[in-house]
Design a protein around this motif. Structure first.
Motif, short mmCIF file in Angstrom:
data_model
loop_
_atom_site.label_atom_id
_atom_site.label_comp_id
_atom_site.label_asym_id
_atom_site.label_seq_id
_atom_site.Cartn_x
_atom_site.Cartn_y
_atom_site.Cartn_z
N THR A 43 -45.38 50.45 39.58
CA THR A 43 -45.10 49.83 40.88
C THR A 43 -43.60 49.77 41.11
O THR A 43 -43.13 50.02 42.23
N ARG A 44 -42.83 49.46 40.06
CA ARG A 44 -41.37 49.47 40.21
C ARG A 44 -40.87 50.86 40.57
O ARG A 44 -39.97 51.01 41.40
N TRP A 45 -41.43 51.87 39.95
CA TRP A 45 -41.05 53.26 40.22
C TRP A 45 -41.40 53.61 41.67
O TRP A 45 -40.61 54.22 42.38
N GLU A 46 -42.59 53.21 42.10
CA GLU A 46 -42.99 53.47 43.49
C GLU A 46 -42.05 52.77 44.46
O GLU A 46 -41.66 53.34 45.48
N ASN A 47 -41.66 51.53 44.16
CA ASN A 47 -40.73 50.81 45.04
C ASN A 47 -39.38 51.50 45.11
O ASN A 47 -38.75 51.54 46.17
N ALA A 48 -38.90 52.04 44.00
CA ALA A 48 -37.63 52.77 44.01
C ALA A 48 -37.73 53.99 44.92
O ALA A 48 -36.81 54.27 45.72
N LEU A 49 -38.84 54.71 44.83
CA LEU A 49 -39.03 55.87 45.71
C LEU A 49 -39.21 55.45 47.16
O LEU A 49 -38.74 56.12 48.08
N ARG A 50 -39.88 54.31 47.39
CA ARG A 50 -40.05 53.80 48.75
C ARG A 50 -38.69 53.47 49.37
O ARG A 50 -38.46 53.75 50.55
N ARG A 51 -37.80 52.87 48.60
CA ARG A 51 -36.45 52.56 49.12
C ARG A 51 -35.74 53.85 49.52
O ARG A 51 -35.12 53.92 50.58
N ARG A 52 -35.82 54.87 48.66
CA ARG A 52 -35.16 56.14 48.95
C ARG A 52 -35.77 56.84 50.16
O ARG A 52 -35.07 57.57 50.88
N ALA A 53 -37.06 56.62 50.39
CA ALA A 53 -37.75 57.25 51.52
C ALA A 53 -37.63 56.43 52.80
O ALA A 53 -38.11 56.84 53.85
N GLY A 54 -37.03 55.24 52.71
CA GLY A 54 -36.90 54.38 53.88
C GLY A 54 -38.18 53.63 54.23
O GLY A 54 -38.36 53.19 55.37
N MET A 55 -39.05 53.47 53.26
CA MET A 55 -40.32 52.76 53.46
C MET A 55 -40.18 51.34 52.92
O MET A 55 -39.36 51.09 52.03
N PRO A 56 -40.97 50.38 53.42
CA PRO A 56 -40.89 49.02 52.88
C PRO A 56 -41.46 48.95 51.47
O PRO A 56 -42.38 49.69 51.12
N GLU A 57 -40.90 48.05 50.66
CA GLU A 57 -41.39 47.88 49.30
C GLU A 57 -42.70 47.10 49.31
O GLU A 57 -43.02 46.41 50.27
N ILE A 58 -43.45 47.22 48.22
CA ILE A 58 -44.70 46.49 48.07
C ILE A 58 -44.51 45.43 46.99
O ILE A 58 -43.71 45.60 46.08
N SER A 59 -45.26 44.34 47.09
CA SER A 59 -45.12 43.27 46.09
C SER A 59 -46.04 43.51 44.90
O SER A 59 -45.75 43.06 43.80
N GLY A 60 -47.13 44.20 45.10
CA GLY A 60 -48.05 44.51 44.02
C GLY A 60 -48.99 45.62 44.45
O GLY A 60 -49.38 45.70 45.61
N PHE A 61 -49.32 46.49 43.53
CA PHE A 61 -50.12 47.67 43.87
C PHE A 61 -51.50 47.29 44.38
O PHE A 61 -51.92 47.73 45.45
N ILE A 62 -52.22 46.48 43.62
CA ILE A 62 -53.59 46.12 44.02
C ILE A 62 -53.58 45.29 45.29
O ILE A 62 -54.42 45.48 46.17
N LYS A 63 -52.61 44.40 45.40
CA LYS A 63 -52.51 43.58 46.61
C LYS A 63 -52.29 44.45 47.84
O LYS A 63 -52.89 44.23 48.89
N HIS A 64 -51.43 45.45 47.71
CA HIS A 64 -51.07 46.30 48.86
C HIS A 64 -52.18 47.30 49.22
O HIS A 64 -52.48 47.49 50.40
N TYR A 65 -52.75 47.95 48.21
CA TYR A 65 -53.69 49.04 48.48
C TYR A 65 -55.16 48.64 48.45
O TYR A 65 -56.01 49.40 48.89
N VAL A 66 -55.48 47.46 47.89
CA VAL A 66 -56.88 47.07 47.80
C VAL A 66 -57.15 45.76 48.55
O VAL A 66 -58.00 45.71 49.44
#
Length: 103
Positions: free
Chosen positions: A66-89
């Protein structure tokens, strides 16, 4: 940023696959492993499904993927997520349930 978005989506798909594997392993381990492995398995599973896990000192614990995904989200200009399951499920489930109840 287009490639970064695809990288974020690829990590999300891989993360889902890892969670599915862990869910299957969680139930299979009770059949195959000795009894003393069960408490550790239960603790790891609780961390996986808890939307805001904390350690014994009260510090927030986040999955490295999830930390890795957030780093890529920052680079892509997307909002960060607080937790994978919370965000996607959890959030999509609640949204669908509200929509279903209204109709």
């Amino acid at each position: 940023t287009g490639r970064m978005r695809y990288a974020v989506y690829a990590i999300a798909v891989a993360h889902f696959g890892l969670l599915a594997f862990n869910a299957v392993a969680f139930f299979a381990i009770f059949l195959c492993a000795p009894w003393y492995v069960w408490p550790l398995n239960i603790y790891i599973f609780r961390l996986a499904i808890d939307p805001e896990p904390v350690d014994r000192h009260g510090r927030r614990v986040m999955c490295p993927i999830t930390r890795w995904e957030n780093a890529l989200r920052r680079r892509a200009g997307m909002p960060e997520i607080s937790g994978f399951i919370k965000h996607y499920v959890v959030k999509p489930w609640r949204k669908w349930r509200r929509k279903w109840r209204k109709s």
